[in-house]
Design a protein around this motif. Sequence first.
Motif, PDB file in Angstrom:
ATOM      1  N   ALA A 397       0.832  -1.211   0.000  1.00 32.39           N
ATOM      2  CA  ALA A 397       0.000   0.000   0.000  1.00 32.39           C
ATOM      3  C   ALA A 397       0.863   1.256   0.000  1.00 32.39           C
ATOM      4  N   ASP A 398       1.974   1.219   0.732  1.00 32.10           N
ATOM      5  CA  ASP A 398       2.875   2.373   0.758  1.00 32.10           C
ATOM      6  C   ASP A 398       3.402   2.715  -0.636  1.00 32.10           C
ATOM      7  N   LYS A 399       3.465   1.706  -1.498  1.00 34.65           N
ATOM      8  CA  LYS A 399       3.962   1.928  -2.852  1.00 34.65           C
ATOM      9  C   LYS A 399       2.831   2.066  -3.869  1.00 34.65           C
ATOM     10  N   GLY A 400       1.593   2.099  -3.356  1.00 33.16           N
ATOM     11  CA  GLY A 400       0.449   2.249  -4.248  1.00 33.16           C
ATOM     12  C   GLY A 400       0.154   1.016  -5.075  1.00 33.16           C
ATOM     13  N   LEU A 401       0.513  -0.169  -4.569  1.00 35.50           N
ATOM     14  CA  LEU A 401       0.340  -1.405  -5.315  1.00 35.50           C
ATOM     15  C   LEU A 401      -0.821  -2.225  -4.772  1.00 35.50           C
ATOM     16  N   GLY A 402      -1.479  -2.930  -5.661  1.00 35.23           N
ATOM     17  CA  GLY A 402      -2.505  -3.857  -5.227  1.00 35.23           C
ATOM     18  C   GLY A 402      -1.883  -5.090  -4.619  1.00 35.23           C
ATOM     19  N   CYS A 403      -2.582  -5.739  -3.698  1.00 39.79           N
ATOM     20  CA  CYS A 403      -2.080  -6.943  -3.019  1.00 39.79           C
ATOM     21  C   CYS A 403      -3.209  -7.948  -2.906  1.00 39.79           C
ATOM     22  N   ARG A 404      -3.048  -9.093  -3.547  1.00 42.25           N
ATOM     23  CA  ARG A 404      -4.059 -10.150  -3.479  1.00 42.25           C
ATOM     24  C   ARG A 404      -3.593 -11.206  -2.492  1.00 42.25           C
ATOM     25  N   VAL A 405      -4.511 -11.653  -1.629  1.00 40.05           N
ATOM     26  CA  VAL A 405      -4.186 -12.633  -0.585  1.00 40.05           C
ATOM     27  C   VAL A 405      -5.015 -13.897  -0.827  1.00 40.05           C
ATOM     28  N   VAL A 406      -4.351 -15.047  -0.858  1.00 36.32           N
ATOM     29  CA  VAL A 406      -5.021 -16.338  -0.981  1.00 36.32           C
ATOM     30  C   VAL A 406      -4.734 -17.138   0.281  1.00 36.32           C
ATOM     31  N   GLU A 407      -5.783 -17.596   0.938  1.00 39.02           N
ATOM     32  CA  GLU A 407      -5.631 -18.390   2.161  1.00 39.02           C
ATOM     33  C   GLU A 407      -5.723 -19.870   1.817  1.00 39.02           C
ATOM     34  N   LEU A 408      -4.754 -20.653   2.282  1.00 39.26           N
ATOM     35  CA  LEU A 408      -4.768 -22.100   2.110  1.00 39.26           C
ATOM     36  C   LEU A 408      -5.272 -22.731   3.403  1.00 39.26           C
ATOM     37  N   ASP A 409      -6.281 -23.600   3.304  1.00 39.04           N
ATOM     38  CA  ASP A 409      -6.809 -24.178   4.544  1.00 39.04           C
ATOM     39  C   ASP A 409      -6.631 -25.688   4.633  1.00 39.04           C
ATOM     40  N   SER A 410      -6.239 -26.332   3.539  1.00 39.19           N
ATOM     41  CA  SER A 410      -6.026 -27.778   3.582  1.00 39.19           C
ATOM     42  C   SER A 410      -4.546 -28.069   3.748  1.00 39.19           C
ATOM     43  N   GLN A 411      -4.222 -29.066   4.559  1.00 45.47           N
ATOM     44  CA  GLN A 411      -2.813 -29.332   4.804  1.00 45.47           C
ATOM     45  C   GLN A 411      -2.452 -30.755   4.408  1.00 45.47           C
ATOM     46  N   PHE A 412      -1.194 -30.915   3.991  1.00 43.61           N
ATOM     47  CA  PHE A 412      -0.714 -32.170   3.439  1.00 43.61           C
ATOM     48  C   PHE A 412       0.357 -32.795   4.321  1.00 43.61           C
ATOM     49  N   ARG A 413       0.774 -32.108   5.373  1.00 43.16           N
ATOM     50  CA  ARG A 413       1.769 -32.669   6.267  1.00 43.16           C
ATOM     51  C   ARG A 413       1.040 -33.476   7.349  1.00 43.16           C
ATOM     52  N   CYS A 414       1.800 -34.174   8.165  1.00 42.87           N
ATOM     53  CA  CYS A 414       1.221 -34.937   9.290  1.00 42.87           C
ATOM     54  C   CYS A 414       0.103 -35.857   8.814  1.00 42.87           C
ATOM     55  N   GLY A 415       0.328 -36.520   7.669  1.00 44.47           N
ATOM     56  CA  GLY A 415      -0.665 -37.453   7.147  1.00 44.47           C
ATOM     57  C   GLY A 415      -1.965 -36.795   6.756  1.00 44.47           C
TER      58      GLY A 415
END
Length: 628
Positions: A397-415
Amino acid sequence: MLFRDSAAAVAARHLEGSLALHLTEQFVRAHGYRPGPSEVRSWERSIPALTDALLDAGLDQVEVLLEYGLPLTSKRADAVLAGVHPRTQKPSYVVVELKQWSEAHPDEDEPLLCRIDGYPRLNPVEQVRGYCDYLVAFNGALARNPRQISGVAYLHNATEFGVVGLNEVEQTERGRMFTADRRGAFLAYLQAKLAPVPGADAADELLTAKVQPSKQLMSVAAQEIREREQFTLLDEQRVAYEIVLKAVQRAHESNHKEVVVVSGGPGTGKSVIALSLLGDLYRRGIPALHATGSQSFTKTMRKVTGVRKPEVRELFKYFNSFVTAKRNSLDVLVCDEAHRIRETSASRFTPATQRTGKRQIEELIDVARVPVFLLDQHQVVRPGEMGTVEDIKAAAADKGLGCRVVELDSQFRCGGSDAYLRWVLRLLGLEDGGPVEWEPDGRMQLEIVESPQELEAVLQERQSMGYRARISAGFCWKWSEAKQGKPLPTDVRIGDWARPWNIKGERSVMGAPPSALWATDPAGFGQIGCVYTAQGFEYDWSGVILGPDLVWRDCRWVIDRTASKDPALTKKIPSHLDVARLIRNTYKVLLTRGMVGTVIYSTDPETRAKLRTLVRVAGRSVAHAEIH
């Protein structure tokens, strides 16, 4: 899976009103928390739509596997239908993704995505195709007979007009779509894949098939970068992947610049996304680099990807490699393990001429037209690490840029065990509610041992059975320099048991691998790893030693900062609250390295007693029986 029975039996359960209740009870047992109202609603509305179709198609004896868990991940397919193919008389399986959507529209920029109420989702055809591809890669029965599986998305509330455009993506055997006004075609599709005979034997074959070993990130990185995709990206992983590629396209077409953040917990596939992106961009000839703040991770990537093409090694950099780089000199910079971003790139060794005064996060944003940050905010283990979603959004935001956020909710570690990850968070007080008893979920195995000798013996047994194993510990013992030609210093001492830390330097000593390769070199067993060499890696069985810096007293954890020998915590002297959080985060990292099981030992008797109340002793005999 949460429930299995014939289509007729599933329909009868729904009619008597017990199906959703039974699924809820099984969900709580499997995951440790209650399903959300929307999930329960989907069971009540979507499953009957599927069973009604099966009954109308005369397929009442087909076996229905509800909420089928994909192996080694927490992802679940809505349903898998198991039966006999009417033509070949061989087992036949149909993965079904059920959607309650009444309308959905293709994303204008990313054709493999669609928008629901303004939010990007993976096109359900691509979603179910990904599930099929993943099952072929990891289920032994399907790996031998990949043509036995098909995939279909059934949008039972939608008309063709309501989802116009979604079916423009490629339709294949593993990815088809039907809507409510094409219900007749859906019935014909089911009849073409499944015969009106019992499917219980086919279901048994699918469920008892050997699960193929997880494609370990390091062992396939070279193939991934040089030739073709080795990983199947699912759901939010694919969404993140497509968003980055579209941002790259916009950057080329319109001198565009934007920031992408991919946030997720341990094992959600952040590094898999990073490698898939890097491989794709590299093959297209698009300038891109991979960067981390982890010496171990970067050196390992350089080693395994540069075996036959040394130039590939140069794709892997450190966060502090871009101090003097020109603005937008790269198209893409993939910042993996971005939670390890520091305040600045300067250190006491940095020449005065290179001390720009810029924050490291600014350098990383400036150097590429599309900087991509993949991070887990709960893996910050050192003072001064500041890679959070909010930090990156503010810098953009300080540089006037857009920022897209993707949340990952499924996990592949620990079986793929959500229940185990939640148990660890509750155990360490990183999630509210306090420690709870471990309920075995069939995905992850957990044991408590009474001595370091027993810990080592258990892991040696696992290694003799073909598993990879490592022992790691809290940083509670001094870490001496190993010298060439001399035995490794046995710094980690507990009673009459003593073992060396992993090597500090970049050279092998007395057959022990250098620090960066401790987690991946078979010779790493026998030395004790710390959080800085374990972070970012995984192995089948993880042995974890809880040191005296974290002990259980009077119904709560007590942090003893004086017991830590970590220079980052003893020299900088941050606030006590910071130390407490960092030590808990350290053990969270160590406890989430195992893919098959974790064995825990605490040096403190009172802490061991507490752990024994949380993990039933009988669990060990069950674990041994399952392995054999």
